[in-house]
Write a protein that holds these residues in place. Structure first.
Motif, PDB file in Angstrom:
ATOM      1  N   GLN A  44       0.858  -1.189   0.000  1.00 58.67           N
ATOM      2  CA  GLN A  44       0.000   0.000   0.000  1.00 58.67           C
ATOM      3  C   GLN A  44       0.890   1.234   0.000  1.00 58.67           C
ATOM      4  OE1 GLN A  44      -3.750   0.061   0.440  1.00 58.67           O
ATOM      5  NE2 GLN A  44      -3.265   2.076  -0.426  1.00 58.67           N
ATOM      6  N   ASN A  45       0.820   2.021  -1.067  1.00 58.75           N
ATOM      7  CA  ASN A  45       1.713   3.171  -1.229  1.00 58.75           C
ATOM      8  C   ASN A  45       1.017   4.443  -0.782  1.00 58.75           C
ATOM      9  OD1 ASN A  45       3.636   5.029  -1.950  1.00 58.75           O
ATOM     10  ND2 ASN A  45       3.540   4.637  -4.149  1.00 58.75           N
ATOM     11  N   ASN A  46       1.384   4.938   0.390  1.00 58.97           N
ATOM     12  CA  ASN A  46       0.849   6.200   0.897  1.00 58.97           C
ATOM     13  C   ASN A  46       1.812   7.359   0.661  1.00 58.97           C
ATOM     14  OD1 ASN A  46      -1.484   4.943   1.821  1.00 58.97           O
ATOM     15  ND2 ASN A  46      -0.588   4.472   3.811  1.00 58.97           N
ATOM     16  N   ILE A  87       7.931  -5.166  -8.609  1.00 56.64           N
ATOM     17  CA  ILE A  87       6.621  -4.652  -9.032  1.00 56.64           C
ATOM     18  C   ILE A  87       6.463  -3.199  -8.588  1.00 56.64           C
ATOM     19  CG2 ILE A  87       5.430  -5.421  -6.947  1.00 56.64           C
ATOM     20  CD1 ILE A  87       4.103  -5.377 -10.607  1.00 56.64           C
ATOM     21  N   GLN A  88       5.752  -2.428  -9.393  1.00 60.06           N
ATOM     22  CA  GLN A  88       5.502  -1.036  -9.060  1.00 60.06           C
ATOM     23  C   GLN A  88       4.220  -0.897  -8.238  1.00 60.06           C
ATOM     24  OE1 GLN A  88       5.089  -2.396 -12.053  1.00 60.06           O
ATOM     25  NE2 GLN A  88       3.583  -1.316 -13.311  1.00 60.06           N
ATOM     26  N   VAL A  89       4.191   0.168  -7.430  1.00 63.21           N
ATOM     27  CA  VAL A  89       2.997   0.526  -6.667  1.00 63.21           C
ATOM     28  C   VAL A  89       2.790   2.026  -6.866  1.00 63.21           C
ATOM     29  CG1 VAL A  89       1.770   0.344  -4.483  1.00 63.21           C
ATOM     30  CG2 VAL A  89       3.681  -1.208  -4.959  1.00 63.21           C
ATOM     31  N   TYR A  90       1.671   2.381  -7.472  1.00 67.10           N
ATOM     32  CA  TYR A  90       1.409   3.776  -7.806  1.00 67.10           C
ATOM     33  C   TYR A  90       1.038   4.556  -6.544  1.00 67.10           C
ATOM     34  CZ  TYR A  90       1.421   2.027 -12.575  1.00 67.10           C
ATOM     35  OH  TYR A  90       1.793   1.443 -13.756  1.00 67.10           O
ATOM     36  N   PRO A  91       1.303   5.864  -6.533  1.00 72.46           N
ATOM     37  CA  PRO A  91       0.957   6.658  -5.342  1.00 72.46           C
ATOM     38  C   PRO A  91      -0.547   6.630  -5.085  1.00 72.46           C
ATOM     39  CG  PRO A  91       1.607   8.075  -7.186  1.00 72.46           C
ATOM     40  CD  PRO A  91       1.934   6.682  -7.580  1.00 72.46           C
ATOM     41  N   GLY A  92      -0.909   6.424  -3.826  1.00 74.14           N
ATOM     42  CA  GLY A  92      -2.313   6.339  -3.468  1.00 74.14           C
ATOM     43  C   GLY A  92      -2.970   5.069  -3.962  1.00 74.14           C
ATOM     44  N   ALA A  93      -2.183   4.019  -4.170  1.00 78.28           N
ATOM     45  CA  ALA A  93      -2.713   2.777  -4.746  1.00 78.28           C
ATOM     46  C   ALA A  93      -2.098   1.585  -4.032  1.00 78.28           C
ATOM     47  CB  ALA A  93      -2.424   2.720  -6.245  1.00 78.28           C
TER      48      ALA A  93
END
Length: 723
Positions: free
Chosen positions: A440-442, A485-491
């Motif tokens: 979880q990218n906060n 793996i990438q984690v987008y901001p707010g995602a």
């Protein structure tokens, strides 16, 4: 002709005897290949400003490690830096062997077991990757395993990444002082600055990368983002990118005009040279998800040069995605990358035979990051409120020698909302369990995360906060298996992993600043049964420090020179003697029929060349043996020409008619584990290739003996050797 048949029959019988004699030597295990590396600082000016970079054997980027699955790679590293060094192998699963992961402080043979694909290595501590020290690691299929595409004409490795003109030690000081690093100075491609596509942005006299290609041919591009923290959009002007593989998994093949490649990720594309070559073409890697005019300089540009190109590249660069108001574009692109479930990877069975979607999950971890924050007066990065602190004693060694208190197995399964802290807290994984990990990218910027020792299945991603209901969107059939793996901001991004690899494995942010500031942990996977079948013993040359420093043995550096050797192992004086005698007999048997064919009976060649071709393991590695031989020859321009012309093709060795006098591509061995007349014929073809190369480069003394088999080579379809 009868005399020729009898002589050739005698040779084949002799080869069978040689194979039998060597069986005890060669079949005991998978082959080893050895490298000697000297890691040292050199001066370079990739963006026009001289700075200190990290080289391997004087190369920046470092040398390509090109091997075949099930080979063992032994890398002997001499640290000539002024600070400690570890090298990790991004995406290479150290099966049963976390001792060699490069974040634990060991340097031993590296098994590449049941893995194929495109990976890279880099220095893993102290922000050193920001200064270089990285290189490619390619694991090829064995020939008995089919590849889901035709053999490309060439194989090209391309490193892209953001770059600062400051030394990594200065960047480290800024982070230690609580500062953010700001905007990079540019993007490098294979360690070189951008082509001068814009005279305002790009200074004069910048050396750029050029990829030379032939019109109508298809090439495999292995692209790695080895940068600091910037996602880069990769594209080739007027050419489609046919995605085929990512980090060891074959993908469903589909064309992209561009693809976002996040830090630590690797992709393979097939690119066909199908344009009219009215001029050269741009290869572009530009920053994504950024704002401000300062980011205009964060663009890497290389040149794709057709052999019949009519001029230099000019004009504007190909446009990046126009998705300023569409935050789903990149995510949908990422979701479209699917596992090719019908293709075989390193094993004969299809990738999709591992039905991950039907396995019961035994552990769930939801890992939340936050914006960097002050903890105990220091700027730190966290996962679930914990900023990792590396102990002086490596975790796995502490376990091995029962040193208590080095770490705690208490990493929380989710963020508890408490006060952040600095701790050595790791995850207690269940051996042979099936773990679900949700990132979880906060933070306000995109992040990418990597797990050593494994490939995980990417099952879902979306914007907002993850909940239990999010599982309803999971892909439980063909989510691609990869390690970053990438984690987008707010995602959030969800992955699943089968914990079948015993050891202690690093789980980290691949963004170098976040990693340096503590955004990492480890997963401990312990087999409750004590057995060497699931984990290898401590290597003899393991490094000891911290609580175990008294166990450290004195080391003998392998030398101070920048040059490296890479060889296949030779096994014994007995084998050498047998091969020498056999080669001499072949010379005498063939001499009455031919007068010019090169064959080598020197000890150096017999031990490194003939051994490589006649061992029962991996007979198909003729190409590797040739390059091994050439790398040991003291003829620099010959070595350069052979490596460039050969271009590391897999499955077929392309013998150019105009360069090497051959009329057709010659297939490699079909993997038969015995010495056949077909393999003998191919050996002779390889030697003939070396003959023409040495002839064209005016080095006729490369070999000591010669016999003529040109007639045989050009008529092998009717040759008595075709059996």
């Amino acid at each position: 002709m009868a005399s020729l048949r009898s002589s050739l029959a005698a040779i084949e019988v002799m080869m069978m005897i040689m194979a039998a004699a060597m069986a005890g030597i060669c079949s005991a295990g998978d082959p080893f290949v050895y490298f000697d590396w000297n890691v040292a600082y050199i001066k370079a000016s990739p963006l026009g400003v001289e700075q200190q970079v990290i080289s391997i054997n004087g190369q920046f980027p470092g040398p390509l490690v090109n091997v075949t699955t099930n080979w063992n790679v032994a890398v002997n590293v001499l640290n000539s830096l002024d600070e400690p060094l570890l090298i990790t192998w991004d995406g290479v699963q150290q099966r049963k062997n976390s001792w060699q992961d490069g974040v634990m402080g060991t340097n031993c043979p590296i098994p590449v077991k049941d893995q194929i694909g495109s990976f890279f290595y880099f220095p893993s501590i102290g922000l050193q990757r920001a200064a270089g020290g990285f290189g490619g690691f390619t694991a090829n299929n064995r020939p008995i395993i089919s590849v889901p595409f035709d053999t490309p004409h060439g194989d090209i490795t391309l490193f892209i990444g953001d770059w600062f003109n400051k030394n990594h030690t200065d960047l480290r000081k800024e982070l230690d002082q609580g500062k953010a690093l700001g905007v990079p100075n540019g993007v490098l491609m294979n360690g070189k600055g951008p082509y001068r596509y814009n005279t305002t942005i790009v200074p004069a006299d910048i050396v750029h990368e050029t990829i030379n290609v032939q019109p109508g041919k298809t090439y495999r591009f292995r692209v790695h983002n080895v940068g600091m923290f910037t996602c880069l959009n990769f594209r080739v002007h007027s050419h489609n990118l046919l995605l085929t593989e990512t980090e060891g998994s074959y993908t469903v093949q589909q064309n992209y005009t561009n693809l976002d490649i996040f830090v630590g990720q690797s992709y393979s594309f097939l690119i066909t040279m199908d344009q009219n070559a009215s001029s050269d073409y741009y290869i572009v890697a530009s920053a994504r998800f950024v704002n401000g005019s300062k980011w205009d300089r964060v663009v890497g540009v290389a040149i794709l040069h057709y052999s019949n190109s009519k001029g230099k590249a000019s004009g504007p660069l190909p446009d990046p995605p126009n998705d300023v108001y569409d935050k789903t574009y990149s995510m949908n692109q990422a979701r479209s990358i699917r596992w090719n479930v019908s293709a075989s990877g390193a094993r004969p069975n299809p990738q999709g035979s591992f039905r991950y979607g039907s396995i019961n999950v035994t552990q769930v971890y939801v890992l939340k990051n936050q914006l960097p924050m002050l903890i105990d007066g220091k700027r730190r990065a966290t996962l679930n409120g914990i900023s990792y602190s590396s102990p002086e004693t490596p975790l796995r060694l502490a376990d091995q020698y029962d040193k208590k208190g080095v770490y705690k197995l208490n990493f929380p399964t989710k963020s508890d909302g408490g006060s952040p802290k600095i701790a050595t807290s790791i995850i207690n994984g269940t051996y042979r369990g099936f773990m679900e990990i949700v990132f979880q990218n906060n933070d306000t910027r995109v992040q990418s995360y990597h797990l050593d020792g494994y490939a995980f299945f990417v099952v879902g991603m979306d914007y907002g906060d993850w909940t239990d209901n999010s599982r309803g969107t999971y892909n439980k059939w063909d989510g691609v298996a990869r390690s970053t793996i990438q984690v987008y901001p707010g995602a959030w991004t969800a992955v699943m992993v089968s914990l079948d690899n015993v050891g202690i494995w690093n789980l980290r942010s691949e963004d170098l600043d976040s990693w340096y500031l503590g955004q990492e942990t480890y997963i401990s996977v312990v087999n409750p049964e004590s057995t060497n079948k699931t984990e290898q013993p401590v290597p003899d040359n393991a490094l000891y420090c911290g609580l175990l420093k008294d166990m450290q043995k004195q080391q003998s550096p392998h030398g101070q020179g920048l040059n490296s050797s890479s060889t296949l192992a030779s096994r014994s004086g007995m084998m050498l003697a047998l091969m020498f005698v056999a080669a001499l007999l072949m010379f005498l048997l063939l001499k009455k029929h031919y007068t010019m064919f090169f064959f080598v009976v020197t000890p150096d060649i017999i031990s490194k060349f003939a051994f490589s071709y006649f061992c029962v393991w991996e007979i198909q590695q003729l190409e590797w043996g040739v390059l091994t031989l050439i790398n040991k020859a003291p003829i620099d321009d010959l070595r350069t020409q052979v490596i460039k012309s050969n271009n590391a093709n897999r499955g077929v060795m392309n013998f150019s008619h105009e360069n090497f006098g051959m009329e057709r591509p010659v297939p490699l061995s079909n993997g038969n584990n015995f010495i056949s007349s077909t393999n003998i014929r191919r050996l002779i073809q390889i030697l003939n290739y070396l003959y023409y190369t040495s002839y064209n480069t005016k080095h006729k003394t490369l070999f000591d003996y010669a016999l003529n088999v040109n007639t045989l080579l050009y008529s092998f379809n009717t040759s008595p050797w075709t059996s």
